[in-house]
Design a protein around this motif. Structure first.
Motif, short mmCIF file in Angstrom:
data_model
loop_
_atom_site.label_atom_id
_atom_site.label_comp_id
_atom_site.label_asym_id
_atom_site.label_seq_id
_atom_site.Cartn_x
_atom_site.Cartn_y
_atom_site.Cartn_z
N VAL A 100 0.84 -1.20 0.00
CA VAL A 100 0.00 0.00 0.00
C VAL A 100 0.87 1.25 0.00
O VAL A 100 0.62 2.21 -0.74
N GLN A 101 1.93 1.23 0.79
CA GLN A 101 2.82 2.39 0.87
C GLN A 101 3.45 2.69 -0.50
O GLN A 101 3.49 3.84 -0.94
N GLN A 102 3.96 1.66 -1.18
CA GLN A 102 4.60 1.89 -2.48
C GLN A 102 3.57 2.30 -3.52
O GLN A 102 3.81 3.20 -4.32
N ALA A 103 2.41 1.65 -3.53
CA ALA A 103 1.37 2.01 -4.49
C ALA A 103 0.90 3.44 -4.27
O ALA A 103 0.65 4.18 -5.23
N TRP A 104 0.80 3.84 -3.01
CA TRP A 104 0.41 5.21 -2.68
C TRP A 104 1.45 6.19 -3.22
O TRP A 104 1.11 7.20 -3.82
N ALA A 105 2.72 5.89 -3.00
CA ALA A 105 3.80 6.77 -3.45
C ALA A 105 3.83 6.89 -4.98
O ALA A 105 4.15 7.94 -5.52
N LEU A 106 3.48 5.79 -5.68
CA LEU A 106 3.50 5.78 -7.14
C LEU A 106 2.15 6.13 -7.75
O LEU A 106 2.04 6.21 -8.98
N ASP A 107 1.15 6.32 -6.90
CA ASP A 107 -0.23 6.55 -7.36
C ASP A 107 -0.64 5.46 -8.34
O ASP A 107 -1.12 5.72 -9.43
N GLN A 108 -0.42 4.21 -7.94
CA GLN A 108 -0.70 3.04 -8.78
C GLN A 108 -1.81 2.22 -8.14
O GLN A 108 -1.57 1.41 -7.26
N PHE A 109 -3.04 2.45 -8.56
CA PHE A 109 -4.18 1.69 -8.07
C PHE A 109 -5.09 1.37 -9.25
O PHE A 109 -5.11 2.13 -10.22
N PRO A 110 -5.82 0.27 -9.20
CA PRO A 110 -5.88 -0.72 -8.15
C PRO A 110 -4.66 -1.64 -8.18
O PRO A 110 -3.96 -1.73 -9.18
N ILE A 111 -4.46 -2.33 -7.07
CA ILE A 111 -3.34 -3.24 -6.91
C ILE A 111 -3.85 -4.58 -6.39
O ILE A 111 -4.95 -4.67 -5.87
N SER A 112 -3.01 -5.59 -6.54
CA SER A 112 -3.29 -6.87 -5.89
C SER A 112 -2.02 -7.29 -5.16
O SER A 112 -0.91 -6.91 -5.56
N VAL A 113 -2.21 -8.04 -4.09
CA VAL A 113 -1.08 -8.49 -3.28
C VAL A 113 -1.34 -9.92 -2.85
O VAL A 113 -2.47 -10.29 -2.52
N ASN A 114 -0.30 -10.74 -2.91
CA ASN A 114 -0.42 -12.15 -2.52
C ASN A 114 -0.36 -12.28 -1.00
O ASN A 114 0.56 -11.76 -0.36
N VAL A 115 -1.35 -12.99 -0.46
CA VAL A 115 -1.41 -13.29 0.98
C VAL A 115 -1.97 -14.69 1.15
O VAL A 115 -2.51 -15.27 0.21
N ARG A 116 -1.86 -15.19 2.33
CA ARG A 116 -2.43 -16.50 2.63
C ARG A 116 -3.84 -16.35 3.19
O ARG A 116 -4.12 -15.43 3.95
N ALA A 117 -4.68 -17.30 2.82
CA ALA A 117 -6.06 -17.30 3.33
C ALA A 117 -6.08 -17.37 4.84
O ALA A 117 -6.93 -16.75 5.49
N CYS A 118 -5.14 -18.10 5.43
CA CYS A 118 -5.11 -18.22 6.89
C CYS A 118 -4.80 -16.88 7.56
O CYS A 118 -5.14 -16.69 8.72
N SER A 119 -4.22 -15.94 6.84
CA SER A 119 -3.96 -14.61 7.39
C SER A 119 -5.20 -13.74 7.27
O SER A 119 -5.67 -13.17 8.25
N VAL A 120 -5.74 -13.62 6.05
CA VAL A 120 -6.87 -12.72 5.84
C VAL A 120 -8.15 -13.21 6.48
O VAL A 120 -9.11 -12.45 6.61
N SER A 121 -8.18 -14.46 6.89
CA SER A 121 -9.39 -14.98 7.54
C SER A 121 -9.35 -14.82 9.06
O SER A 121 -10.19 -15.35 9.77
N GLN A 122 -8.38 -14.04 9.54
CA GLN A 122 -8.29 -13.75 10.98
C GLN A 122 -8.67 -12.29 11.25
O GLN A 122 -8.21 -11.39 10.56
N LYS A 123 -9.50 -12.09 12.27
CA LYS A 123 -9.90 -10.72 12.62
C LYS A 123 -8.70 -9.83 12.90
O LYS A 123 -8.69 -8.66 12.54
#
Length: 190
Positions: A100-123
């Protein structure tokens, strides 16, 4: 705020490691993220299925860790150590914040980022990243779920559905997708 967040995530990860993790190169990766000697290579997503158009949908942000004295680092062995030690969510939070920080600095949106389901499925993932994600609209980021991950528990699926209701989007990472992976993706579409 960003710098404090990154330092906190790095401290969490370092605290969960011992000297035997050094062989994986994880400390080089953490040093690069802490010192800002990393970049994300942006690869455009293309929509070739919808009406046979070839329009760019988003820039997939792929982390490249650069060491001043070692060049571009292969951090795959480090990821195995991180996830084996139960530090994956902290690392995924760190990567999302840096993306998010780099995309913000470059004004590059939308973006996608690789994450694990076990991470994003946690509050805790969403709570910890709240200040970072408030810098952007939910529609500006797609969380690409890594295919080797497992399906989240019923409570984890509820967290994902809540994130979708807030406007966040999910996709299945496309590196080595099999028919089984596409069937699993149905879990994230409902």
């Amino acid at each position: 705020m960003y710098k404090e967040f990154v330092q906190g995530r790095i401290a969490t990860i370092r605290g969960g490691l011992d000297s035997s993790a050094a062989a994986s190169g994880i400390f080089d990766v953490l040093d690069a993220l802490e010192n800002g000697t990393f970049c994300f290579r942006m690869e455009p997503w293309h929509n070739v299925s919808r009406y046979l158009s070839d329009s760019a949908l988003a820039a997939e942000m792929l982390l490249h860790v650069i060491s001043p004295d070692k060049g571009v680092l292969n951090y795959a062995p480090a990821l195995e150590v991180i996830y084996a030690r139960g530090l994956g969510r902290a690392f995924d939070e760190l990567i999302v914040a840096a993306t998010v920080q780099q995309a913000w600095a470059l004004d590059q949106f939308p973006i996608s980022v690789n994450v694990r389901a076990c991470s994003v499925s946690q509050k805790a993932f969403w709570q910890n990243l709240g200040p970072v994600l408030r810098k952007i609209r939910p529609s500006q980021i797609v969380f690409e779920l890594l295919e080797q991950d497992y399906l989240p528990s019923p409570s984890g699926r509820a967290v994902l559905k809540a994130a979708k209701r807030m406007g966040y989007r999910f996709a299945l990472d496309d590196i080595e997708c099999s028919e089984r992976d596409y069937r699993r993706a149905e879990t994230f579409s409902g």
